[in-house]
Write a protein that holds these residues in place. Sequence first.
Motif, PDB file in Angstrom:
ATOM      1  N   ASP A  80       0.825  -1.204   0.000  1.00 48.48           N
ATOM      2  CA  ASP A  80       0.000   0.000   0.000  1.00 48.48           C
ATOM      3  C   ASP A  80       0.864   1.261   0.000  1.00 48.48           C
ATOM      4  O   ASP A  80       0.481   2.287  -0.576  1.00 48.48           O
ATOM      5  CB  ASP A  80      -0.933   0.005   1.215  1.00 48.48           C
ATOM      6  N   LEU A  81       2.025   1.198   0.637  1.00 47.93           N
ATOM      7  CA  LEU A  81       2.932   2.336   0.609  1.00 47.93           C
ATOM      8  C   LEU A  81       3.478   2.569  -0.802  1.00 47.93           C
ATOM      9  O   LEU A  81       3.564   3.710  -1.265  1.00 47.93           O
ATOM     10  CB  LEU A  81       4.087   2.122   1.588  1.00 47.93           C
ATOM     11  N   LEU A  82       3.822   1.481  -1.500  1.00 45.53           N
ATOM     12  CA  LEU A  82       4.264   1.618  -2.890  1.00 45.53           C
ATOM     13  C   LEU A  82       3.154   2.245  -3.738  1.00 45.53           C
ATOM     14  O   LEU A  82       3.422   3.108  -4.586  1.00 45.53           O
ATOM     15  CB  LEU A  82       4.663   0.258  -3.462  1.00 45.53           C
ATOM     16  N   ASP A  83       1.925   1.803  -3.529  1.00 44.57           N
ATOM     17  CA  ASP A  83       0.795   2.383  -4.268  1.00 44.57           C
ATOM     18  C   ASP A  83       0.642   3.874  -3.942  1.00 44.57           C
ATOM     19  O   ASP A  83       0.353   4.689  -4.833  1.00 44.57           O
ATOM     20  CB  ASP A  83      -0.499   1.643  -3.923  1.00 44.57           C
ATOM     21  N   TYR A  84       0.835   4.224  -2.685  1.00 45.94           N
ATOM     22  CA  TYR A  84       0.737   5.621  -2.256  1.00 45.94           C
ATOM     23  C   TYR A  84       1.726   6.489  -3.027  1.00 45.94           C
ATOM     24  O   TYR A  84       1.408   7.624  -3.415  1.00 45.94           O
ATOM     25  CB  TYR A  84       1.000   5.706  -0.751  1.00 45.94           C
ATOM     26  N   PHE A  85       2.925   5.953  -3.266  1.00 44.81           N
ATOM     27  CA  PHE A  85       3.966   6.689  -3.978  1.00 44.81           C
ATOM     28  C   PHE A  85       3.947   6.419  -5.493  1.00 44.81           C
ATOM     29  O   PHE A  85       4.860   6.845  -6.206  1.00 44.81           O
ATOM     30  CB  PHE A  85       5.346   6.328  -3.426  1.00 44.81           C
ATOM     31  N   ASN A  86       2.911   5.715  -5.966  1.00 39.95           N
ATOM     32  CA  ASN A  86       2.775   5.385  -7.394  1.00 39.95           C
ATOM     33  C   ASN A  86       4.001   4.631  -7.924  1.00 39.95           C
ATOM     34  O   ASN A  86       4.503   4.907  -9.024  1.00 39.95           O
ATOM     35  CB  ASN A  86       2.546   6.657  -8.218  1.00 39.95           C
TER      36      ASN A  86
END
Length: 267
Positions: A80-86
């Motif tokens: 989810d953190l990777l998704d947050y940072f695209n």
Amino acid sequence: MITPEIGFAVINDTRFHFEQAGSGVPLILLHGLGLNLHMWDEQFASFAAHYRVIRYDLRGFGLSLPSTPDAFSHTEDLKDLLDYFNIERAHVLGLSLGGRVALDFSLMYPNALDRLVLVDPALGGHRFSEDWLGLMAPILQHGKNGDIAAAKRLWLAHPLFAPVRAQAQSRQRFEKIAANDPGWHWLNQGFEQSLSQSAAKRLQEVNAPTLVVVGEHDLPDFHVIAELLNKNLPHVQKIDLMDAGHMANMEAPEQFNEIVLKFLSGK
């Protein structure tokens, strides 16, 4: 001098404290149990000269404190953190607990991973020795009883950290980081969700090129794990870091940085 971006990413009702700097292929740094993102102070600027480096406090550590203790997964938090940072794909580097999370991530989200670095890693599904379990039992019991100060004191005194505490320079930095642990994870045990089938049973499925680093003076349990990974991961290099223990990156930072950067570059 690299000036990092420092902030909080709100994910799954938790504010995750992070720092990021640099550009290029993303590189995520995952810290060990009872520690926080500052254990990577000797790596952050060096790695950010080559990569977009993101380090963060895992849930329940440092400044990433949940408002309520609910079921969670460190692996899902990372995704989810990777998704947050695209970020679609990244290198992931983890030490100890962070190594376990990184390895689980490689199994759950193989397409989101470029290269994997496991430093003195724990291993999901692996049973630790009776010596290890005996040392951990009173720490866990104090935490469960709400005596966080006693749990932290015993953890800090664990033989695992004898090598880092034997060095004057690393000892002061390590003890400051460990002393700042809020102890949420000792008090709120049992909420982390593990893989349905543990990583220990799925090592042959790890497709990413993997570097395993183990400190020469780390405890036997972690040498056993490192050798299991070396024998069973399909695309693995294993390096014993001389004159270092469990906190290999803090005890031999220059040697550690050189080894990791060489591996990440594919040389």
